[in-house]
Enzyme design. Structure first.
Site, PDB file in Angstrom:
ATOM      1  N   ASP A 141     103.950  12.940  28.600  1.00  0.00           N
ATOM      2  CA  ASP A 141     104.019  14.386  28.867  1.00  0.00           C
ATOM      3  C   ASP A 141     102.957  14.799  29.864  1.00  0.00           C
ATOM      4  O   ASP A 141     102.494  15.939  29.850  1.00  0.00           O
ATOM      5  CB  ASP A 141     103.849  15.137  27.544  1.00  0.00           C
ATOM      6  CG  ASP A 141     104.252  16.602  27.669  1.00  0.00           C
ATOM      7  OD1 ASP A 141     103.779  17.430  26.859  1.00  0.00           O
ATOM      8  OD2 ASP A 141     105.015  16.927  28.597  1.00  0.00           O
ATOM      9  N   LYS A 144     104.312  14.181  36.091  1.00  0.00           N
ATOM     10  CA  LYS A 144     105.670  13.586  36.033  1.00  0.00           C
ATOM     11  C   LYS A 144     105.789  12.374  36.949  1.00  0.00           C
ATOM     12  O   LYS A 144     106.485  11.430  36.620  1.00  0.00           O
ATOM     13  CB  LYS A 144     106.718  14.648  36.370  1.00  0.00           C
ATOM     14  CG  LYS A 144     106.585  15.911  35.505  1.00  0.00           C
ATOM     15  CD  LYS A 144     106.348  15.610  34.016  1.00  0.00           C
ATOM     16  CE  LYS A 144     105.738  16.772  33.269  1.00  0.00           C
ATOM     17  NZ  LYS A 144     105.217  16.379  31.933  1.00  0.00           N
ATOM     18  N   ASP A 169     108.974  13.578  27.853  1.00  0.00           N
ATOM     19  CA  ASP A 169     109.309  15.000  27.976  1.00  0.00           C
ATOM     20  C   ASP A 169     109.655  15.313  29.436  1.00  0.00           C
ATOM     21  O   ASP A 169     109.259  14.584  30.357  1.00  0.00           O
ATOM     22  CB  ASP A 169     108.117  15.857  27.534  1.00  0.00           C
ATOM     23  CG  ASP A 169     108.480  17.346  27.438  1.00  0.00           C
ATOM     24  OD1 ASP A 169     107.573  18.179  27.585  1.00  0.00           O
ATOM     25  OD2 ASP A 169     109.668  17.657  27.228  1.00  0.00           O
ATOM     26  N   ASN A 170     110.403  16.391  29.659  1.00  0.00           N
ATOM     27  CA  ASN A 170     110.628  16.954  31.001  1.00  0.00           C
ATOM     28  C   ASN A 170     111.412  16.061  31.953  1.00  0.00           C
ATOM     29  O   ASN A 170     111.192  16.105  33.168  1.00  0.00           O
ATOM     30  CB  ASN A 170     109.286  17.299  31.668  1.00  0.00           C
ATOM     31  CG  ASN A 170     108.403  18.124  30.796  1.00  0.00           C
ATOM     32  OD1 ASN A 170     107.304  17.691  30.448  1.00  0.00           O
ATOM     33  ND2 ASN A 170     108.867  19.314  30.425  1.00  0.00           N
ATOM     34  N   GLU A 199     110.856  24.366  27.275  1.00  0.00           N
ATOM     35  CA  GLU A 199     110.170  25.133  26.226  1.00  0.00           C
ATOM     36  C   GLU A 199     110.243  26.645  26.451  1.00  0.00           C
ATOM     37  O   GLU A 199     110.026  27.125  27.551  1.00  0.00           O
ATOM     38  CB  GLU A 199     108.700  24.692  26.079  1.00  0.00           C
ATOM     39  CG  GLU A 199     107.915  24.608  27.358  1.00  0.00           C
ATOM     40  CD  GLU A 199     107.921  23.213  27.948  1.00  0.00           C
ATOM     41  OE1 GLU A 199     108.873  22.468  27.707  1.00  0.00           O
ATOM     42  OE2 GLU A 199     106.980  22.873  28.684  1.00  0.00           O
TER      43      GLU A 199
HETATM   44  N1  77N Z   1      97.008  10.814  34.768  1.00  0.00           N
HETATM   45  C1  77N Z   1      96.844  11.720  33.793  1.00  0.00           C
HETATM   46  N2  77N Z   1      96.339  11.316  32.638  1.00  0.00           N
HETATM   47  C2  77N Z   1      96.181  12.205  31.674  1.00  0.00           C
HETATM   48  N3  77N Z   1      96.468  13.525  31.779  1.00  0.00           N
HETATM   49  C3  77N Z   1      96.976  13.937  32.923  1.00  0.00           C
HETATM   50  C4  77N Z   1      97.189  13.081  33.960  1.00  0.00           C
HETATM   51  N4  77N Z   1      97.697  13.781  34.955  1.00  0.00           N
HETATM   52  C5  77N Z   1      97.776  15.054  34.558  1.00  0.00           C
HETATM   53  N5  77N Z   1      97.345  15.172  33.337  1.00  0.00           N
HETATM   54  C6  77N Z   1      97.213  16.372  32.577  1.00  0.00           C
HETATM   55  C7  77N Z   1      97.998  17.511  33.176  1.00  0.00           C
HETATM   56  O1  77N Z   1      99.398  17.200  33.012  1.00  0.00           O
HETATM   57  C8  77N Z   1     100.253  18.280  32.671  1.00  0.00           C
HETATM   58  C9  77N Z   1     101.629  17.697  32.849  1.00  0.00           C
HETATM   59  N6  77N Z   1     102.705  18.540  32.309  1.00  0.00           N
HETATM   60  C10 77N Z   1     103.404  19.314  33.161  1.00  0.00           C
HETATM   61  O2  77N Z   1     103.083  19.392  34.326  1.00  0.00           O
HETATM   62  C11 77N Z   1     104.549  20.141  32.622  1.00  0.00           C
HETATM   63  C12 77N Z   1     105.081  21.141  33.435  1.00  0.00           C
HETATM   64  C13 77N Z   1     106.144  21.941  32.974  1.00  0.00           C
HETATM   65  C14 77N Z   1     106.714  23.008  33.847  1.00  0.00           C
HETATM   66  C15 77N Z   1     105.892  23.761  34.681  1.00  0.00           C
HETATM   67  C16 77N Z   1     106.429  24.752  35.484  1.00  0.00           C
HETATM   68  C17 77N Z   1     107.803  25.001  35.464  1.00  0.00           C
HETATM   69  F1  77N Z   1     108.309  25.979  36.234  1.00  0.00           F
HETATM   70  C18 77N Z   1     108.635  24.256  34.634  1.00  0.00           C
HETATM   71  C19 77N Z   1     108.093  23.246  33.832  1.00  0.00           C
HETATM   72  C20 77N Z   1     106.667  21.743  31.683  1.00  0.00           C
HETATM   73  C21 77N Z   1     106.137  20.732  30.878  1.00  0.00           C
HETATM   74  O3  77N Z   1     106.621  20.516  29.626  1.00  0.00           O
HETATM   75  C22 77N Z   1     105.089  19.919  31.339  1.00  0.00           C
HETATM   76  O4  77N Z   1     104.641  18.917  30.529  1.00  0.00           O
HETATM   77 MG    MG Z   2     106.010  18.622  28.894  1.00  0.00          MG
END
Ligand code: 77N
Ligand code: MG
Length: 215
Positions: A141, A144, A169-170, A199
């Site tokens: 999660d 992406k 997810d996603n 979500e």
């Molecule tokens: N290399 C790594 N190691 C560890 N942690 C790490 C990492 N790299 C990053 N991180 C932490 C940050 O990652 C957050 C990732 N999640 C998302 O970006 C996300 C976005 C949406 C979304 C946004 C906008 C819309 F319009 C529509 C959907 C929905 C979701 O359910 C999501 O999960």
């Molecule tokens: Mg997600």
């Protein structure tokens, strides 16, 4: 605005949830994100699918990539039997600080190891640092575009073995096309798509469950 969205989510938990009651923490976050401010938690609809996969796998060791505020960490940890644990990796220190407090409020800190850092840096050290043999369940999660490279890295490090379940997810929104193509076409994975919604919205999204079949 003075506070960050994760800080406002934590406030909602502290106002509405009962210490030591994980379900009340989940309900408080879902209510806040549905009625006050959208946030990227896996949410209640996809969260129920996550719950059913965790219950079916009944994992001893879980890896979660991308903690955010700890919502899915709490969902997973509340279903784990004694002695089982989830290692959750978060890149953003501000998110990690909030997640620690959300996990503590739910009373599940004994089942959670929160690690700050990038998945690509930490995965090669997992065996040595945590004494993990292989993960029974991996919940993807985080960024992406890291799903596929990190899955290959987990394979190379021997952290995915016959029977390991990957739950992503996603896979539709924001989307992980290269990851989907890999797990759906690889002879070494058995993949299934659980159709759902992004979500707190009506947009399509879903979870992809992929079982590693071994070499
Ligand atoms: N290399 C790594 N190691 C560890 N942690 C790490 C990492 N790299 C990053 N991180 C932490 C940050 O990652 C957050 C990732 N999640 C998302 O970006 C996300 C976005 C949406 C979304 C946004 C906008 C819309 F319009 C529509 C959907 C929905 C979701 O359910 C999501 O999960
Ligand atoms: Mg997600």
């Amino acid at each position: 605005t003075r506070t960050s969205r994760p800080q406002r989510i934590l406030k909602a938990v502290q106002r509405k949830a009962t210490v030591g009651d994980p379900q009340s923490v989940i309900t408080a976050i879902d209510h806040f994100c549905r009625h006050r401010e959208w946030a990227m938690n896996v949410g209640d609809e996809k969260g129920s699918i996550l719950d059913s996969v965790v219950s079916e796998v009944s994992p001893v060791t879980v890896l979660e990539l991308g903690t955010y505020c700890g919502y899915s960490t709490v969902r997973i940890a509340r279903l784990l039997p004694p002695g089982a644990c989830v290692i959750t990796l978060e890149f953003n220190p501000d998110y990690a600080a909030i997640a620690r407090q959300v996990i503590q409020w739910s009373g599940l800190e004994d089942k959670v190891q929160l690690v700050e850092g990038a998945s690509g840096d930490w995965i090669p050290w997992m065996k040595e640092h945590f004494g993990v043999q292989a993960f029974d369940l991996v919940f993807l999660d985080h960024w992406k575009e890291r799903y596929l490279p990190d899955t290959k890295l987990l394979e190379e490090c021997g952290l995915i073995q016959k029977g390991t379940v990957l739950l992503a997810d996603n896979v539709i929104c924001p989307g992980t096309p290269d990851y989907l193509e890999y797990v759906r076409n690889s002879p070494r994975y058995n993949s299934h798509y659980y159709r759902s919604h992004l979500e707190y919205t009506k947009a399509e999204d879903g979870l992809e469950k992929s079982v590693f079949l071994g070499y």
